[in-house]
Structures are given as structure tokens and as C-alpha cells.
Design a protein around this motif. Structure first.
Motif, PDB file in Angstrom:
ATOM      1  N   ALA A   1      -6.642   8.105  -1.822  1.00 42.52           N
ATOM      2  CA  ALA A   1      -6.012   7.681  -0.568  1.00 42.52           C
ATOM      3  C   ALA A   1      -5.032   8.734  -0.077  1.00 42.52           C
ATOM      4  CB  ALA A   1      -5.301   6.343  -0.772  1.00 42.52           C
TER       5      ALA A   1
ATOM      6  N   ASP B   1      -4.043   9.233   2.775  1.00 48.35           N
ATOM      7  CA  ASP B   1      -3.191   8.693   3.831  1.00 48.35           C
ATOM      8  C   ASP B   1      -1.909   8.097   3.284  1.00 48.35           C
ATOM      9  OD1 ASP B   1      -5.258   6.886   2.805  1.00 48.35           O
ATOM     10  OD2 ASP B   1      -4.211   5.364   3.969  1.00 48.35           O
ATOM     11  N   LEU B   2      -1.840   7.872   1.954  1.00 44.20           N
ATOM     12  CA  LEU B   2      -0.642   7.275   1.382  1.00 44.20           C
ATOM     13  C   LEU B   2       0.461   8.304   1.154  1.00 44.20           C
ATOM     14  CD1 LEU B   2      -2.178   4.843  -1.243  1.00 44.20           C
ATOM     15  CD2 LEU B   2      -1.258   4.310   0.985  1.00 44.20           C
TER      16      LEU B   2
ATOM     17  N   TRP C   1       0.933  -0.855  -1.378  1.00 47.17           N
ATOM     18  CA  TRP C   1       1.306  -0.920   0.030  1.00 47.17           C
ATOM     19  C   TRP C   1       2.532  -0.038   0.227  1.00 47.17           C
ATOM     20  CZ3 TRP C   1      -0.993  -5.302   2.843  1.00 47.17           C
ATOM     21  CH2 TRP C   1      -1.755  -6.147   2.022  1.00 47.17           C
TER      22      TRP C   1
ATOM     23  N   GLY D   1      -5.073   9.045   7.904  1.00 49.08           N
ATOM     24  CA  GLY D   1      -5.896   7.965   7.392  1.00 49.08           C
ATOM     25  C   GLY D   1      -5.634   6.682   8.162  1.00 49.08           C
TER      26      GLY D   1
ATOM     27  N   LYS E   1      -3.260  -2.864  -6.352  1.00 48.95           N
ATOM     28  CA  LYS E   1      -3.124  -2.607  -4.919  1.00 48.95           C
ATOM     29  C   LYS E   1      -1.766  -1.974  -4.652  1.00 48.95           C
ATOM     30  CE  LYS E   1      -6.136  -6.375  -3.322  1.00 48.95           C
ATOM     31  NZ  LYS E   1      -6.722  -6.659  -4.642  1.00 48.95           N
TER      32      LYS E   1
ATOM     33  N   PHE F   1      -5.416   7.068  -7.032  1.00 52.53           N
ATOM     34  CA  PHE F   1      -5.880   6.514  -5.761  1.00 52.53           C
ATOM     35  C   PHE F   1      -6.585   7.581  -4.933  1.00 52.53           C
ATOM     36  CE2 PHE F   1      -2.574   3.670  -7.074  1.00 52.53           C
ATOM     37  CZ  PHE F   1      -2.988   2.426  -6.633  1.00 52.53           C
TER      38      PHE F   1
ATOM     39  N   THR G   1       0.594   1.504   5.200  1.00 53.32           N
ATOM     40  CA  THR G   1      -0.689   1.961   4.674  1.00 53.32           C
ATOM     41  C   THR G   1      -0.991   1.146   3.427  1.00 53.32           C
ATOM     42  OG1 THR G   1       0.370   3.695   3.374  1.00 53.32           O
ATOM     43  CG2 THR G   1      -0.450   4.309   5.542  1.00 53.32           C
ATOM     44  N   TYR G   2      -2.274   1.126   3.072  1.00 54.55           N
ATOM     45  CA  TYR G   2      -2.702   0.250   1.987  1.00 54.55           C
ATOM     46  C   TYR G   2      -3.851   0.905   1.238  1.00 54.55           C
ATOM     47  CZ  TYR G   2      -5.581  -3.423  -0.093  1.00 54.55           C
ATOM     48  OH  TYR G   2      -6.362  -4.153  -0.942  1.00 54.55           O
ATOM     49  N   SER G   3      -3.918   0.650  -0.069  1.00 52.01           N
ATOM     50  CA  SER G   3      -5.044   1.153  -0.846  1.00 52.01           C
ATOM     51  C   SER G   3      -5.297   0.262  -2.045  1.00 52.01           C
ATOM     52  CB  SER G   3      -4.780   2.585  -1.326  1.00 52.01           C
ATOM     53  OG  SER G   3      -5.857   3.040  -2.118  1.00 52.01           O
ATOM     54  N   ASP G   4      -6.582   0.078  -2.355  1.00 58.03           N
ATOM     55  CA  ASP G   4      -6.958  -0.566  -3.613  1.00 58.03           C
ATOM     56  C   ASP G   4      -6.776   0.431  -4.742  1.00 58.03           C
ATOM     57  OD1 ASP G   4      -7.763  -3.184  -2.881  1.00 58.03           O
ATOM     58  OD2 ASP G   4      -9.580  -2.354  -1.996  1.00 58.03           O
TER      59      ASP G   4
END
Length: 323
Positions: A289, A291-292, A249, A136, A247, A287, A257-260
Motif C-alpha cells: 500500500a 498510498d499509506l 487506517w 493511491g 487492517k 502492506f 487511507t486504508y489497507s488490509d
């Protein structure tokens, strides 16, 4: 023989900015031709012909009905052309310009040329610290004192960007200039946003001097926060004040990596975490996400959570990854 000349306009009409939907009958007038006049001084005269090079204009730019317009005429002919523009370049849509053509041979007709006003919008923000990966989106951590420039990408190349508004959610961590120049100031996290034409696009920025993130918890409502290999956040709740994660991190000090978080209510969030006795929080359920999860983490790397409680107050928590 036909000659090409630049369009010389004699204005019989006043310029009007009006939508195509209110043009009226004039734009639909049919050509009116001379009954028998086809020659001047023994020379045959062909009907004048307009040629248009452009049929679109970018939103909020000036529109010139004469630009890119030329006409063909016969020798010994004299042509007079006027126009009435209905183009409102401040509003995207399809408009018309009606040209009135008269010549010495008796040709007298209208030509309606349609112009499309193209909407300009913000597609994305190019962040030079963004790293593509199979897992991601990842980003390089921004070191202190090293500035860099973000670039707003519009759907139309070369469109005016002067009205783009740049903001930082935490200017003490990193500020951003009116041109998108980011200046890291101290360890922390912030969201840099570009707003244009009613649309906002953001990119995350994490500032750190090294692998040891110099951030502290904002309070002790969640006294301990960790992230384990089962993709679950483990926390100790020291208060009955419920919170939602907004959020998230994750960083090893070099990249992150980051996600809302999900758009959930406190009740929905409470129902989801209740299966974990309010001590665990499933990232997989909360999430979108992938990639997290295990992107580059090793034991001792960091997780940073931004939360909001049921009273609307914001909180920050820092924990460790436990492989």
C-alpha cells in the motif's frame, strides 16, 4: 414478393431446460426439402427464413424463445413453426433452441439457434467518499448524521440488483440499508460489504466528528502505538501474546487511507518483527500500500490498527503519526 410477419408458433414440443451438452441428435438434424413442390396455385414459393434479433440472455432472467424472432415467407404460403428450448437461464453457458419449420409448399426443416446465458457478477462498490490521488486511494471521513448511498456496479448494466445483500462490520458505527444507504452513528471504523452471486466487494467507512478521533485502545497489550517517518509502526508490548495486524487506517480527521494486512500466520509475523526487537513493525514489508506512506500526514494525525492475536481475539489500537 417477401413479406415480414411476426412469428406465430404452434407448440408441438414441451419446453425443456437442459444444457447444450445433452441436446442430442435433434439439434443436428439436416434440413429436409420437398422433392418437386415449389409452387402453389402457380405461384413460386421460396423456402421460409427465420431471423433472430437476440442471441444472449442475462443470467436468472426469464427466457422467451419467441422474443425477437420473425420469419420471411412467400405470398400464398402458410408456415407452421414449433420449437424446443434447451435454455437454462439459471446457469451461465451456451444453449440451443431448435425450431421446426413446415410450410404448404413442402419445406420441412430444423433451425438451431444458439443462445448465450451471460453471467452477472459484482464488479465494485461505488463510494461517493472515495477520492482519487496519485498516491493511491483516499476517502473522505463520514460526519455524523450525514447519510449517503453506496452503489453496487454489476458487469451488465440494468441487471437485477434485488438479491444484493448489504452488511456493515460494525453497525453501531454506521449502518447500511438493503439499498446501500449508509447512516453514520458514532465515531469509529467499519467495513461496508455488498454480496452478490457468491462474490463480496467491500469499502471502508471512517466516522468522525472532527480531527480528534474519538476512539480508544481495546486493551493495553500494545500500550503505545505510533507511526514514524521511516514507515514503521512503533509499539510497546506489555504481554507475550503475539498479534498480527489485519487492517490499518490512517486519518487526519478530514480524509483517510486504508489497507488490509497481509495474510500471514502468527509465526510468520513474529519472524518478521523479531528484527525490530518486537517494538517496531515495518509497513513496507507488511502492506502492499504505497498510498499509506506520507499521503497527506502531518504530526499529530492518527493511525488505527485492527489486530488479531494467536488466540483469535481481535484488538483495536489508536496512535499518532510522528513526522
Amino acid at each position: 414478393m417477401k413479406l415480414v410477419k411476426l412469428l406465430t408458433l404452434s407448440l408441438f414440443f414441451t419446453l425443456v431446460g437442459i444444457s447444450l451438452g445433452t441436446v442430442g441428435n435433434e439439434s443436428c438434424q439436416q434440413p429436409v426439402y420437398a422433392a418437386s413442390v415449389k409452387k402453389i396455385n402457380g405461384h413460386r414459393i421460396s423456402k421460409p427464413r427465420l431471423v433472430f434479433k437476440y442471441s444472449s440472455v442475462v443470467e436468472n432472467t426469464s427466457f422467451d424463445p419467441t422474443k425477437g424472432v420473425s420469419y420471411y415467407r412467400s405470398a400464398y404460403d402458410k408456415v407452421k413453426i414449433s420449437y424446443k428450448s434447451y435454455v437454462n437461464s439459471s446457469k451461465p453457458g451456451k444453449y440451443a433452441v431448435v425450431y421446426h419449420v413446415k410450410d404448404r409448399a413442402g419445406y420441412n426443416f430444423y433451425v438451431t439457434h444458439y443462445v448465450n446465458v451471460r453471467r452477472v457478477y459484482l464488479k465494485r462498490v461505488y463510494n461517493p467518499n472515495e477520492i482519487g490521488s496519485q498516491e493511491g486511494t483516499e476517502y473522505k471521513v463520514s460526519p455524523l448524521g450525514t447519510s449517503y448511498k453506496l452503489t453496487a456496479e454489476l458487469n451488465i448494466k440494468g441487471a437485477d440488483q434485488s438479491s444484493i445483500k448489504w452488511t456493515s462490520s460494525n453497525s453501531q458505527v454506521a449502518s447500511v440499508s438493503s439499498q446501500g444507504q449508509v447512516t453514520p452513528k458514532k465515531d469509529g471504523i467499519t467495513i461496508i460489504s455488498a454480496e452478490f452471486n457468491g462474490k463480496t466487494v467491500s469499502t471502508p467507512v471512517l466516522v468522525s466528528e472532527g480531527s480528534n478521533i474519538n476512539l480508544a485502545n481495546s486493551d493495553d497489550i500494545w500500550s503505545k502505538v505510533d507511526y514514524d517517518s521511516n514507515s514503521e509502526i512503533i509499539f510497546n508490548q506489555t504481554s507475550t501474546l503475539k498479534q498480527v495486524i489485519k487492517k490499518m487506517w490512517m486519518t487526519n480527521g478530514a480524509k483517510f487511507t486504508y489497507s488490509d494486512g497481509p495474510d500471514k500466520t502468527i509465526r510468520e509475523e513474529s519472524d518478521m518483527t523479531s528484527t525490530f526487537d518486537h517494538k517496531k513493525y515495518s509497513i513496507a514489508n507488511a502492506f502492499f500500500a504505497p498510498d499509506l506512506d506520507h499521503a497527506f500526514f502531518k504530526k499529530g494525525d492518527h493511525i488505527i490498527l485492527q489486530t488479531q492475536d494467536e488466540l483469535g481475539n481481535n484488538h483495536l489500537y489508536v496512535g499518532d503519526y510522528d513526522s
